[in-house]
Motif scaffolding. Structure first.
Motif, PDB file in Angstrom:
ATOM      1  N   UNK A  53      -7.065 -27.008  34.531  1.00 33.55           N
ATOM      2  CA  UNK A  53      -8.020 -27.483  33.630  1.00 33.55           C
ATOM      3  C   UNK A  53      -9.004 -28.339  33.228  1.00 33.55           C
ATOM      4  N   UNK A  54      -9.094 -29.025  32.817  1.00 33.08           N
ATOM      5  CA  UNK A  54     -10.082 -29.854  32.686  1.00 33.08           C
ATOM      6  C   UNK A  54     -10.393 -30.684  33.547  1.00 33.08           C
ATOM      7  N   UNK A  55     -10.475 -30.077  35.150  1.00 35.56           N
ATOM      8  CA  UNK A  55     -10.786 -30.527  35.930  1.00 35.56           C
ATOM      9  C   UNK A  55     -12.193 -30.621  36.249  1.00 35.56           C
ATOM     10  N   UNK A  56     -13.712 -31.785  36.254  1.00 33.08           N
ATOM     11  CA  UNK A  56     -14.377 -31.094  37.270  1.00 33.08           C
ATOM     12  C   UNK A  56     -14.510 -30.976  38.983  1.00 33.08           C
ATOM     13  N   UNK A  57     -13.836 -29.831  39.672  1.00 32.29           N
ATOM     14  CA  UNK A  57     -14.210 -30.039  41.091  1.00 32.29           C
ATOM     15  C   UNK A  57     -15.706 -29.332  41.495  1.00 32.29           C
ATOM     16  N   UNK A  58     -16.018 -30.549  42.377  1.00 31.20           N
ATOM     17  CA  UNK A  58     -17.449 -30.147  43.439  1.00 31.20           C
ATOM     18  C   UNK A  58     -17.329 -29.591  44.523  1.00 31.20           C
ATOM     19  N   UNK A 117     -13.195 -11.429  31.777  1.00 30.24           N
ATOM     20  CA  UNK A 117     -11.755 -10.600  30.976  1.00 30.24           C
ATOM     21  C   UNK A 117     -10.778 -12.032  31.473  1.00 30.24           C
ATOM     22  N   UNK A 118     -11.067 -12.358  32.522  1.00 30.18           N
ATOM     23  CA  UNK A 118      -9.751 -13.356  32.530  1.00 30.18           C
ATOM     24  C   UNK A 118     -10.566 -14.995  32.638  1.00 30.18           C
ATOM     25  N   UNK A 119     -11.924 -14.928  31.722  1.00 24.46           N
ATOM     26  CA  UNK A 119     -12.300 -16.350  31.444  1.00 24.46           C
ATOM     27  C   UNK A 119     -13.580 -16.734  31.937  1.00 24.46           C
ATOM     28  N   UNK A 153     -12.299 -20.517  30.410  1.00 24.01           N
ATOM     29  CA  UNK A 153     -11.666 -21.058  31.016  1.00 24.01           C
ATOM     30  C   UNK A 153     -11.984 -21.501  32.062  1.00 24.01           C
ATOM     31  N   UNK A 154     -12.611 -20.631  33.001  1.00 24.28           N
ATOM     32  CA  UNK A 154     -13.563 -21.361  34.158  1.00 24.28           C
ATOM     33  C   UNK A 154     -14.835 -21.404  33.777  1.00 24.28           C
ATOM     34  N   UNK A 187     -13.686 -31.023  27.692  1.00 23.57           N
ATOM     35  CA  UNK A 187     -12.753 -29.545  26.654  1.00 23.57           C
ATOM     36  C   UNK A 187     -11.764 -28.935  27.220  1.00 23.57           C
ATOM     37  N   UNK A 188     -11.503 -29.902  28.272  1.00 21.56           N
ATOM     38  CA  UNK A 188     -10.036 -28.562  29.155  1.00 21.56           C
ATOM     39  C   UNK A 188     -10.601 -27.625  29.629  1.00 21.56           C
ATOM     40  N   UNK A 189     -12.068 -27.012  29.916  1.00 26.30           N
ATOM     41  CA  UNK A 189     -12.128 -26.675  30.692  1.00 26.30           C
ATOM     42  C   UNK A 189     -11.926 -26.023  32.890  1.00 26.30           C
ATOM     43  N   UNK A 190     -11.813 -25.209  33.018  1.00 28.66           N
ATOM     44  CA  UNK A 190     -12.138 -25.997  34.627  1.00 28.66           C
ATOM     45  C   UNK A 190     -13.456 -25.643  35.328  1.00 28.66           C
TER      46      UNK A 190
END
Ligand SMILES: Nc1ncnc2c1ncn2[C@@H]1O[C@H](COP(=O)(O)OP(=O)(O)OP(=O)(O)O)[C@@H](O)[C@H]1O
Ligand SMILES: [Mg+2]
Length: 258
Positions: free
Chosen positions: A32-37, A81-83, A166-167, A195-198
């Protein structure tokens, strides 16, 4: 501002198409809150990886964990459903529909929103765009055909985040955009992380990646050949990993290691 357990984690995921080992024992995670390239040359396995996460391809072996718990994602509905939301490169927006209609398209049944009235839908769409600071779209009743590439990308992203996601996975979001529009979309990507999204960002553009990513995972010939913190690496090191990162031997595919 990432937190503890990864929201999404892949452990030792392998996937082959006939003789092609598209993914080999890949570990991958995003919090959460991470931008993973997610980077790698053509054919490295990036799209295959996200399609496994999306439930479009079943994995041959390995594990997918969500909030630390093993999950089985059998299709896009399980992922949703998991987001988990994916913004594909071809965007899949309907040109002839307006912004609101596009943002609710395909959601009517699954979310029981058939009864939501137009006014509420319009307000929800406008609110989501505003929360992402997308300010250049003058009216949410404008058809998508009349939007610029950057605006279209913003609508696609807003659509993805409107559903308690969430993701969010973005596949080459700036590939077709000019300088100003690329900037607009990169700002949006940063904001999603804030905003806290992964966020998983696939891009061939290292300049973009160094602007917004917190961490970088490099795939080469279907293997994870390195994970780096953006602040502790350089574009040159990432390029080296993309082109020459050390591979482990894949049984039956010794030629790939040569
Ligand atoms: N549906 C499929 N059937 C057979 N082979 C496939 C399929 N999808 C991908 N592959 C193969 O798997 C490997 C990884 O492909 P993938 O599309 O994941 O690469 P990529 O990293 O997304 O590349 P690009 O940057 O070009 O989009 C390639 O060798 C590709 O040819
Ligand atoms: Mg691809």
């Amino acid at each position: 501002m990432t937190t503890g357990t990864p929201v999404l984690e892949l452990r030792g995921v392998s996937k082959s198409f006939g003789a092609v080992q598209a993914l080999y024992q890949v570990d991958f995670h995003v919090s959460a809150g991470e931008v993973m390239a997610l980077v790698g040359d053509n054919g490295a396995g990036k799209s295959t990886l996200i399609k496994c996460i999306a439930g479009i391809y079943p994995i041959d072996s390995g594990q997918i964990l969500f909030d630390g718990k093993p999950v089985h994602i059998h299709g896009p509905k399980d992922a949703a459903a998991l987001g988990i939301e994916i913004v594909y490169q071809d965007l899949a927006l309907a040109d002839n529909l307006d912004v609101v209609q596009n943002m609710f398209l395909g959601r009517e049944e699954t979310q029981g929103l058939l009864r939501l009235d137009e006014t509420k839908m319009e307000a929800r769409a406008a609110e989501t765009l505003k929360s992402l600071s997308v300010t250049t779209i003058r009216s949410v009743r404008q058809t998508v055909a009349g939007l610029s590439g950057g605006q279209r990308q913003s609508v696609a992203v807003a659509k993805a985040v409107m559903w308690n996601s969430r993701v969010v996975i973005l596949d080459e979001p700036t590939a077709a955009l000019g300088v100003a529009q690329t900037r607009q979309v990169l700002e949006l990507v940063k904001r999603l992380g804030e905003q806290g999204l992964a966020v998983i960002l696939i891009s061939h553009n290292l300049h973009d990646i160094f602007e917004v990513a917190d961490n970088i995972t490099v795939l080469r010939l279907g293997q994870n050949v390195g994970e780096m913190k953006r602040t502790e690496t350089t574009q040159q090191k990432v390029v080296e990993a993309i082109t020459a990162g050390a591979l482990s031997e894949v049984p039956g595919q010794a030629e790939a290691v040569a």
